[in-house]
Design a protein around this motif. Sequence first.
Motif, short mmCIF file in Angstrom:
data_model
loop_
_atom_site.label_atom_id
_atom_site.label_comp_id
_atom_site.label_asym_id
_atom_site.label_seq_id
_atom_site.Cartn_x
_atom_site.Cartn_y
_atom_site.Cartn_z
N GLN A 15 -2.82 -40.24 17.52
CA GLN A 15 -3.85 -40.38 18.54
C GLN A 15 -4.72 -39.12 18.62
O GLN A 15 -5.95 -39.19 18.69
CB GLN A 15 -3.20 -40.66 19.89
CG GLN A 15 -4.21 -40.82 21.02
CD GLN A 15 -3.53 -41.10 22.36
OE1 GLN A 15 -2.40 -41.58 22.39
NE2 GLN A 15 -4.21 -40.80 23.45
N ALA B 63 -7.02 -38.84 15.59
CA ALA B 63 -8.09 -39.84 15.65
C ALA B 63 -9.16 -39.41 16.65
O ALA B 63 -10.37 -39.51 16.38
CB ALA B 63 -7.51 -41.20 16.03
N GLU B 64 -8.73 -38.91 17.82
CA GLU B 64 -9.69 -38.44 18.82
C GLU B 64 -10.48 -37.24 18.29
O GLU B 64 -11.68 -37.10 18.53
CB GLU B 64 -8.97 -38.07 20.11
CG GLU B 64 -8.41 -39.29 20.85
CD GLU B 64 -7.54 -38.90 22.03
OE1 GLU B 64 -7.09 -37.72 22.06
OE2 GLU B 64 -7.29 -39.76 22.90
N THR C 125 -11.42 -45.51 12.39
CA THR C 125 -10.80 -44.48 13.24
C THR C 125 -10.63 -44.99 14.66
O THR C 125 -9.61 -44.71 15.32
CB THR C 125 -11.67 -43.21 13.23
OG1 THR C 125 -11.91 -42.80 11.88
CG2 THR C 125 -10.97 -42.07 13.96
N GLN C 126 -11.60 -45.75 15.16
CA GLN C 126 -11.46 -46.36 16.48
C GLN C 126 -10.28 -47.31 16.52
O GLN C 126 -9.54 -47.36 17.51
CB GLN C 126 -12.75 -47.12 16.84
CG GLN C 126 -13.92 -46.25 17.24
CD GLN C 126 -13.79 -45.73 18.67
OE1 GLN C 126 -12.73 -45.81 19.28
NE2 GLN C 126 -14.87 -45.16 19.19
N LEU D 245 -7.09 -45.26 16.72
CA LEU D 245 -6.92 -44.71 18.07
C LEU D 245 -6.47 -45.80 19.04
O LEU D 245 -5.54 -45.59 19.84
CB LEU D 245 -8.24 -44.10 18.54
CG LEU D 245 -8.25 -43.51 19.96
CD1 LEU D 245 -7.21 -42.40 20.09
CD2 LEU D 245 -9.64 -42.98 20.31
N SER D 246 -7.09 -46.97 19.00
CA SER D 246 -6.73 -48.07 19.90
C SER D 246 -5.30 -48.53 19.66
O SER D 246 -4.54 -48.77 20.61
CB SER D 246 -7.70 -49.24 19.71
OG SER D 246 -7.32 -50.34 20.49
N LYS E 53 -2.77 -45.96 21.06
CA LYS E 53 -2.67 -46.07 22.53
C LYS E 53 -1.88 -47.31 22.93
O LYS E 53 -1.08 -47.27 23.87
CB LYS E 53 -4.07 -46.11 23.15
CG LYS E 53 -4.82 -44.79 23.08
CD LYS E 53 -6.20 -44.92 23.72
CE LYS E 53 -6.94 -43.58 23.72
NZ LYS E 53 -8.29 -43.70 24.33
#
Length: 703
Positions: free
Chosen positions: A476, A479-480, A498-499, A502-503, A506
């Motif tokens: 995470q 990715a951020e 990448t989104q 990240l999703s 999470k």
Amino acid sequence: MSTAPPIPPAPAPDVLQILVDAIAKKAGAGAALFETDIFAEGSFSLLYATADFPRAATALAQRLKDIPFSPNQPVPINEQTGIPSLKSGLIIPLSAESTLRGALVVANQRGSINDSAFYAEAASDLALLSMALENRFLHQLRNFKNGVAQTVLKIAGSKEALSTAQEVVEVLRNSFSPQISGCAILRYGPIDEARPDAPREYLEIRGAWTQKRGSGGGIGIRLGIESYHKRLELLEKRKYYVFQEINEQVLQIFDPLVRGLLRDAHVRSMVIIPLQAAGKSLGLLILAADHPYHFNTFEVFSYRMIGEYLALTALATRMMRQRDSMQLVRRAMLSAVSDGILLMQPGAQGGQVISSSIAFNHLFGLSEVDIRGKSLYEVLSRMTLPEDVRASLTQQWIYMPVRSSDIRQGEFRAVNSGGQPLEILWTSTPVYQSDQVKSRVYAFHDVTADRASARMRAEFLSRISHELRTPLTSIQGFAEFILEVGGHDLAPRVHEYTQIILSSAKHLKAIISDIIDLTRLDAGQIQLAREANSLPNTIREVVISMEPLYRMRGQRVTLMLQDQLPLVNIDRTRIKQVLSNLISNAVKYAPENSEIQIQAQYVAQMDDLPEGFPPNIMLPAILITVADEGGGITAEDAGRVFMPFFRTEQARRERTEGVGLGLTVVRSLIEAHQGSVWLIPCPPAAGGYFIFTLPVARDLEAP
């Protein structure tokens, strides 16, 4: 089994598969995990095998019972195992406190296994595997005990007299798993009160229910038993008989009348339980499925226990009609229940003891002389209890009238006569006769093993979650970082992927957090930081924080909060978690551009509650409703939505995000606040209505 016969064990959990795969990889071989049967001593069943484990070696389940295992002593695989397809390997016993819970077979068809190097590398995984099997065993044992105890207590505490077998069937049918499509109680006849030992001539259907015909079909039909004497004698010795699949060949065992009844009810599988008590054969309990169905060990044993209780109840009725010793009957019935039971009749100082079970006397270091005829106050003074517990129970029990219709429950800690710590869950239930409360039953359920299981599960998941959270946090974070640093310079596809990373990270962290919360709540490891709070203010804060989520779908949230609601003693953070879960659930399942309503109102009377409210609800309370315009939910699903990992057919079909833990967390947190939560069933497209209550403390109650 909610209040049903125990839920059959689930397939091997993913965590067991992960551990077995890890051990197999370290051994460079295939591996198979076997567990011992909780009731069939010495028997093993295959739980999981890696893909490269030799298929023919699954026959080891039959051969493991002949191996003389010693704790922590692996058995090398050789020609004596009788499995030619295995060239080398090890059979590793998996024990908990010197009790064998299973075995791990590590084997291959090619080369040998380096024992010392393998053990050094796999020691921690083997320890975790033993702990996981012990946890599985305790969970299965808890389900079995709870299922039987709840069903028996449901029959014993029913307001109906249950004077007929059909009334008993009506109570039982609501306790069965969905697989059961029929139930019948048959009694031997003729029943001659003057000659209780007269020869049996027939079996008469006294109570029946099938999904096809409903209740009462076939009552009064008498089935001749002349050609079944030997089979019935064998059945009474074996205590049960299972027909896993009833085909035309099996039907030929029965006479034409019985064959016709079985065909009419579409019976394809069946278990028969003899009703026996005090050496007397009273009849049969039959449960059936309308499709080929495997009755597993837990189901059969739970049905046997229920059958024993029904037989004892029937025997008690017969003995009372014969005016035999009523006290002997009560003691026989209580001895059949593993929980501690105390039966009270009206009297001074909390009532007078009529009888107690052996389990009760054993739990609290008492004898029959200490109990019979004494007041509840005197019994409390003799029970082996810490003084603060004794004072608390005295306050709760002594001032409650025996003839009160209230159902009370609670729990306390104690030490048994052997010095071992106990955790006891108690329930006080009225006993009805002709719609009037005549006496009161106190039931004491030892939940020490349950709580030990929950604590072990919490510890185990804590270790696993730590190992999972660390890489997820890194994923995470990176990715951020990529999105923040790269920004608009990233290629569109790189930015999209990448989104997604990240999703997903999470989402996985949220699932792990839900699992940990559930486990800690179950183990009693979450301490609520309660303080007086304004619920409307808390609701508004949650709605504001979730505004981006519902506005993204064009939805709107309408608040209908009653003025001047009293304060409630709550853990504000946990109640915000409850509200967030329910609102996100509404956002997820309601259509776009729809309305979500949140209501809060003060409720002081049962008449003010909406339909479907659960029993034992505490009032006065604040009642909160979260309503949406989604697809609705059936009555069947409404009773299961709060179960872990349950998802509706619509959610599975539409692949809605989630694993089915959010509502389970909601229920656990609300119940930890002594509140209640339920769902009102609605037809398709009629929306969803989730309701929960939070009790108002008397000193905080509205004027």
